[in-house]
Structures are given as structure tokens and as C-alpha cells.
Write an enzyme that holds these catalytic residues in place. Structure first.
Site, PDB file in Angstrom:
ATOM      1  N   GLY A  34       0.853  -1.193   0.000  1.00  0.00           N
ATOM      2  CA  GLY A  34       0.000   0.000   0.000  1.00  0.00           C
ATOM      3  C   GLY A  34       0.883   1.236   0.000  1.00  0.00           C
ATOM      4  O   GLY A  34       2.050   1.165  -0.395  1.00  0.00           O
ATOM      5  N   CYS A  35       0.320   2.360   0.442  1.00  0.00           N
ATOM      6  CA  CYS A  35       1.093   3.607   0.489  1.00  0.00           C
ATOM      7  C   CYS A  35       2.431   3.362   1.198  1.00  0.00           C
ATOM      8  O   CYS A  35       2.461   2.805   2.288  1.00  0.00           O
ATOM      9  CB  CYS A  35       0.294   4.678   1.231  1.00  0.00           C
ATOM     10  SG  CYS A  35       1.226   6.201   1.478  1.00  0.00           S
ATOM     11  N   PHE A  36       3.527   3.796   0.578  1.00  0.00           N
ATOM     12  CA  PHE A  36       4.845   3.427   1.098  1.00  0.00           C
ATOM     13  C   PHE A  36       5.325   4.227   2.298  1.00  0.00           C
ATOM     14  O   PHE A  36       6.346   3.885   2.900  1.00  0.00           O
ATOM     15  CB  PHE A  36       5.896   3.407  -0.012  1.00  0.00           C
ATOM     16  CG  PHE A  36       6.000   4.627  -0.917  1.00  0.00           C
ATOM     17  CD1 PHE A  36       5.585   5.888  -0.513  1.00  0.00           C
ATOM     18  CD2 PHE A  36       6.546   4.495  -2.196  1.00  0.00           C
ATOM     19  CE1 PHE A  36       5.707   6.998  -1.348  1.00  0.00           C
ATOM     20  CE2 PHE A  36       6.679   5.596  -3.039  1.00  0.00           C
ATOM     21  CZ  PHE A  36       6.253   6.852  -2.610  1.00  0.00           C
TER      22      PHE A  36
END
Ligand code: MHO
Length: 223
Positions: A34-36
């Protein structure tokens, strides 16, 4: 080694950050979770992690950027000391810290293990099978060989720290070009997201002698 004395502990953390660890002594893992921003902090707080970087991988587009990602995915790349952490330890943290059971709304956020070699691929497949058996759910996680990793823009690196500007600015001044690759900055980024144990945080902070305002801003982020 049994040393808890600060004068002994200090150089190891800072020396590694300043000089890096010779590449022959580290291994690298790459995960899409997902969002890093979150995984950057999660792994950065872990003892045994030497550096973290966020970037784009898993696609074929030749020059991805955040606003022109093509078919790539946000990933975190973790360089670690294999005498302190195993690849299996990292797989555990990877799967425990993102939603691996649902298909991601966009390829940008897909769940993926990008294996650097055959050993990693086999370990990841074994782990995924065990996870599915244990939970009775099927994993949306892809397991693929890593082709290329493209480093993301500066503003995405160590995002948790940068979102407290007084802290991010001080550390960027202090570490300059080493900001992204610094072990200490990776730890602090993790601590700013609420990860890490108090003793671990204190050890790093004691070695840094940060200006009082920076220190209090950073501590405000701990929970
Ligand atoms: N747009 C989301 C995720 C950012 S991430 C680097 C946000 O602002 O939280 O994809």
C-alpha cells in the site's frame, strides 16, 4: 556483546549511519504494502535494518514518477544485516502490516513481494501458503522477481519525519545527501510514527544531541 554503556553503544549506531555497512554484509528486500510512507517507518524502526528507501517497482514503464507511475507500484526497499534479521522476519512484518487479503483499488497500492533471488521467492511463497492455511483466507499478494527499483522523489523519503518540518529540516541539514540512506534517520522516522521501544529511542536520541526544540517536537510524536 552485553555493553549497555552509552559510550560504547554510540559509535555503532552513528558510525553505521555515517559510513554505511559494506554491501557484502547486507541483504535487500523489496515489498509493496500500500502507500509506502507507513512501511518506510515500520521497517526503519527495526534493529538490524541498515537503511530504507521508498520507490516504484514491479512494472515496465521506463521512468516512473509519483505523478506518472505507469504500471509500477509503491514499494519500500529494506537493506538489512542478515546476522541480526532474517528475510523471514521481514516477510512476517510485511504481511502483519498491510491489508493482504483484499485486492488493492489501484496497481499503485498492490500487495507484492518483489524477490531479489530464488531463495527469497521460495521463502515468500512458503510464507504466503502458511498464511493462507493459518487464516483460511486467500492472499492477494503477488510474488514476482524484482526487475528495477526506481527511487521515489525526496519528499516521499522518510515522510513521517518530514511531516514535522522542524525535525525534518534539522536532520536534512545535518545529514545532507545522506539523509535518505542514514540508519539514524530511518530509526527516527520510525519513532516519529510511534514505533520502537523507549530504551531504543533513548539510545539513539542520547547519541544525537539534537537542539531542544527539535527533540521536543520529535518526542511529541512518540506514543
Ligand atoms: N494520497 C494518499 C497516499 C499517499 S501515498 C504516497 C495520502 O495522501 O494519504 O500514495
Amino acid at each position: 556483546m552485553g555493553h549497555s554503556d552509552r559510550d560504547v553503544a554510540e559509535p555503532s549506531v552513528l558510525e553505521r549511519s555515517a559510513n554505511g555497512v559494506p554491501p557484502s554484509e547486507t541483504e535487500t528486500a523489496t515489498f509493496g504494502m500500500g502507500c509506502f510512507w507507513g512501511p518506510d517507518a515500520r521497517f526503519g524502526a527495526m534493529e538490524g535494518v541498515v537503511r530504507t528507501r521508498v520507490g516504484y517497482a514491479g512494472g515496465t514503464a521506463s521512468d516512473p514518477s509519483y505523478y506518472s507511475l505507469g504500471d509500477h507500484t509503491e514499494v519500500v526497499q529494506v537493506e538489512y544485516d542478515p546476522s541480526e534479521l532474517s528475510y523471514d522476519d521481514l516477510l512476517e512484518v510485511c504481511w502483519a502490516n498491510h491489508d493482504w487479503a483484499s485486492a488493492a483499488p489501484k496497481r499503485q497500492y498492490r500487495s507484492v513481494v518483489l524477490a531479489h533471488d530464488e531463495h527469497q521467492r521460495v521463502a515468500a511463497e512458503r510464507h504466503r501458503t502458511a498464511l493462507e492455511e493459518r487464516t483460511g483466507r486467500s492472499a492477494a499478494t503477488d510474488i514476482e522477481p524484482l526487475d528495477r527499483f526506481f527511487l521515489a522523489e525526496d519528499f516521499h523519503q522518510k515522510y513521517e519525519l518530514r511531516s514535522t518540518p522542524v525535525v525534518g529540516d534539522e536532520l536534512e541539514d545535518r545529514y545532507g545527501n545522506d539523509f535518505v540512506d542514514s540508519t539514524v534517520v530511518a530509526r527516527l522516522n520510525g519513532f516519529a510514527a510511534g514505533h520502537g521501544e523507549p530504551t531504543q529511542r533513548n539510545e539513539v536520541l542520547a547519541a544525537l544531541e539534537l537542539p531542544p526544540m527539535v527533540l521536543s517536537e520529535l518526542q511529541r510524536r512518540f506514543c
